[in-house]
Motif scaffolding. Sequence first.
Motif, mmCIF file in Angstrom:
data_model
loop_
_atom_site.group_PDB
_atom_site.id
_atom_site.type_symbol
_atom_site.label_atom_id
_atom_site.label_comp_id
_atom_site.label_asym_id
_atom_site.label_seq_id
_atom_site.Cartn_x
_atom_site.Cartn_y
_atom_site.Cartn_z
ATOM 1 N N LEU A 1 0.867 -1.189 0.000
ATOM 2 C CA LEU A 1 0.000 0.000 0.000
ATOM 3 C C LEU A 1 0.897 1.231 0.000
ATOM 4 N N GLY A 2 0.785 2.035 -1.037
ATOM 5 C CA GLY A 2 1.643 3.217 -1.186
ATOM 6 C C GLY A 2 2.554 3.029 -2.388
ATOM 7 N N SER B 1 0.559 -3.572 -6.247
ATOM 8 C CA SER B 1 0.764 -2.219 -5.706
ATOM 9 C C SER B 1 -0.552 -1.462 -5.673
ATOM 10 N N CYS B 2 -0.859 -0.891 -4.521
ATOM 11 C CA CYS B 2 -2.132 -0.165 -4.355
ATOM 12 C C CYS B 2 -1.875 1.260 -3.860
ATOM 13 N N ASP B 3 -2.848 2.117 -4.075
ATOM 14 C CA ASP B 3 -2.822 3.445 -3.456
ATOM 15 C C ASP B 3 -4.253 3.888 -3.179
ATOM 16 N N LYS B 4 -4.432 5.168 -2.855
ATOM 17 C CA LYS B 4 -5.764 5.625 -2.440
ATOM 18 C C LYS B 4 -6.784 5.550 -3.578
ATOM 19 N N THR C 1 -7.060 2.904 -5.544
ATOM 20 C CA THR C 1 -7.341 1.488 -5.809
ATOM 21 C C THR C 1 -8.792 1.155 -5.470
ATOM 22 N N GLU C 2 -9.455 0.487 -6.422
ATOM 23 C CA GLU C 2 -10.846 0.081 -6.187
ATOM 24 C C GLU C 2 -10.863 -1.249 -5.443
ATOM 25 N N ASP C 3 -11.786 -1.388 -4.521
ATOM 26 C CA ASP C 3 -11.977 -2.632 -3.765
ATOM 27 C C ASP C 3 -10.652 -3.168 -3.201
ATOM 28 N N ILE C 4 -10.028 -2.324 -2.386
ATOM 29 C CA ILE C 4 -8.670 -2.626 -1.891
ATOM 30 C C ILE C 4 -8.637 -3.910 -1.041
ATOM 31 N N ILE C 5 -9.722 -4.174 -0.306
ATOM 32 C CA ILE C 5 -9.748 -5.355 0.584
ATOM 33 C C ILE C 5 -9.589 -6.650 -0.224
ATOM 34 N N LYS C 6 -10.181 -6.643 -1.415
ATOM 35 C CA LYS C 6 -10.077 -7.823 -2.279
ATOM 36 C C LYS C 6 -8.598 -8.139 -2.584
ATOM 37 N N LEU C 7 -7.784 -7.093 -2.693
ATOM 38 C CA LEU C 7 -6.360 -7.281 -3.004
ATOM 39 C C LEU C 7 -5.529 -7.572 -1.752
ATOM 40 N N LYS D 1 -6.976 -3.269 9.388
ATOM 41 C CA LYS D 1 -7.709 -4.025 10.427
ATOM 42 C C LYS D 1 -7.737 -5.501 10.004
ATOM 43 N N ALA D 2 -8.301 -6.323 10.902
ATOM 44 C CA ALA D 2 -8.375 -7.779 10.648
ATOM 45 C C ALA D 2 -9.051 -8.074 9.306
ATOM 46 N N LYS D 3 -10.072 -7.310 8.952
ATOM 47 C CA LYS D 3 -10.814 -7.596 7.709
ATOM 48 C C LYS D 3 -9.947 -7.453 6.442
ATOM 49 N N HIS D 4 -8.835 -6.705 6.553
ATOM 50 C CA HIS D 4 -7.980 -6.496 5.379
ATOM 51 C C HIS D 4 -7.046 -7.668 5.093
ATOM 52 N N ILE D 5 -6.822 -8.519 6.106
ATOM 53 C CA ILE D 5 -5.696 -9.456 5.943
ATOM 54 C C ILE D 5 -6.144 -10.909 5.838
ATOM 55 N N LYS D 6 -5.243 -11.695 5.235
ATOM 56 C CA LYS D 6 -5.450 -13.133 5.118
ATOM 57 C C LYS D 6 -4.961 -13.777 6.420
#
Length: 282
Positions: free
Chosen positions: A159-160, A182-185, A187-193, A211-216
Motif C-alpha cells: 500500500l503506497g 501495488s495499491c494506493d488511495k 485502488t478500487e476494492d482494496i480489501i479484495k487485493l 484491520k483484521a478484515k484487510h488481511i489473510k
Amino acid sequence: MKILDGSKYSKIILDDIKQKIRKLSIKPKLAIVLLGKNPSSITYIKSKEKACKYVGMDIEKHFHTLEFTEKDLIELINKLNKDRSVNGIIVQLPLPSNINTDNIIFNIDYKKDVDGFHPFNLGKIFVGLESLAPCTALGIVDLLSFYDIDIKGKTVCILGKSNIVGKPVALMLLNHKANVISCDKYTEDIIKLTQVADILISATGVPNLIKAKHIKKDAVIVDVGFTYKNGVLYGDVDEKSIKDKASYISPVPGGIGKMTVAHLIKNTYKAYMIQNNKKNFI
Ligand code: GUN
C-alpha cells in the motif's frame, strides 16, 4: 503473532559496521541536509545522528531555514559532491514545495547517494544489478529474510506508491521473484487485493488503517507507517485488531524505522568502500 523485531536486528547490523569502522584510520562521513523544522524530519534526523555516533561515523550537518533556495541547495550539493572527506549525502525529504525534489536528487553524485534515490541507482535495481538502494526497502527485505520468511513465489501487497518506499520495495520484491500487487488511495476494492496477500506492506501514513478484515489468516504484516497525531505515534496497522489473525507484525516504533537507519549506515559504509576503491561497483 510474532514480532519482526527491527530494534534487535538493526543493532546486530550496527554492531557489525561499528567493528569494521574501528579498523579504519579515516572514518566514513555522512552529510545531512535539512531545510526548515518539519517535526517528523527532525525526529528522523536525530535517530540517524545517533546511529552515526554509535558506529563511530562522522557527520556534517547542514541545517538551513526555508529561505534557502533551490540554487543555494544545488550549490551546497555540488560542494559536498566535490568534498573528498564526505562519503554520503542525504537531503531530508519532504523539501518545501518551491524546490524541485527530483532536480535536487539528480544533482547528488550517485556514488554518494546513500538514500538510494538517484535515478541511476534506482535504474540499477530495475535491471537487478547491485546498487546503493533505498534504505527502507532494503530494511523491509532484510528483516523478512532475517526471520526466514519466504518471498519467492509469494503474493505481496504494497500500500503506497511513493518513490521512497512503495515503488523501490516493489522492484526489489520482483527481483526476489514475488508476485507484487501495488495499491494506493485510488485502488478500487482494496480489501479484495489485501486479503490475498501472504505479505502485506503498508506505507500510507494513515493511522490504524489496516484491520483484521484487510488481511489473510497467517499473513505477515509490515508496518511502514510513522505518523504523529496529537503527540502520539501511530503506525498504519491496528495491532489490536490483527493480533489473532497475522503470523508476524513489524511494530511501530521498533520495526522498519530502525531498519531504515541501519541500512543508511550500511550504505554510507558501502559508499566509503567504493570511493576508496575497496569495493567494485559500476
Ligand atoms: N523522508 C522520509 N524518509 C526519508 C528517507 O529515507 N530519506 C530522506 N532523505 N528523507 C526521508
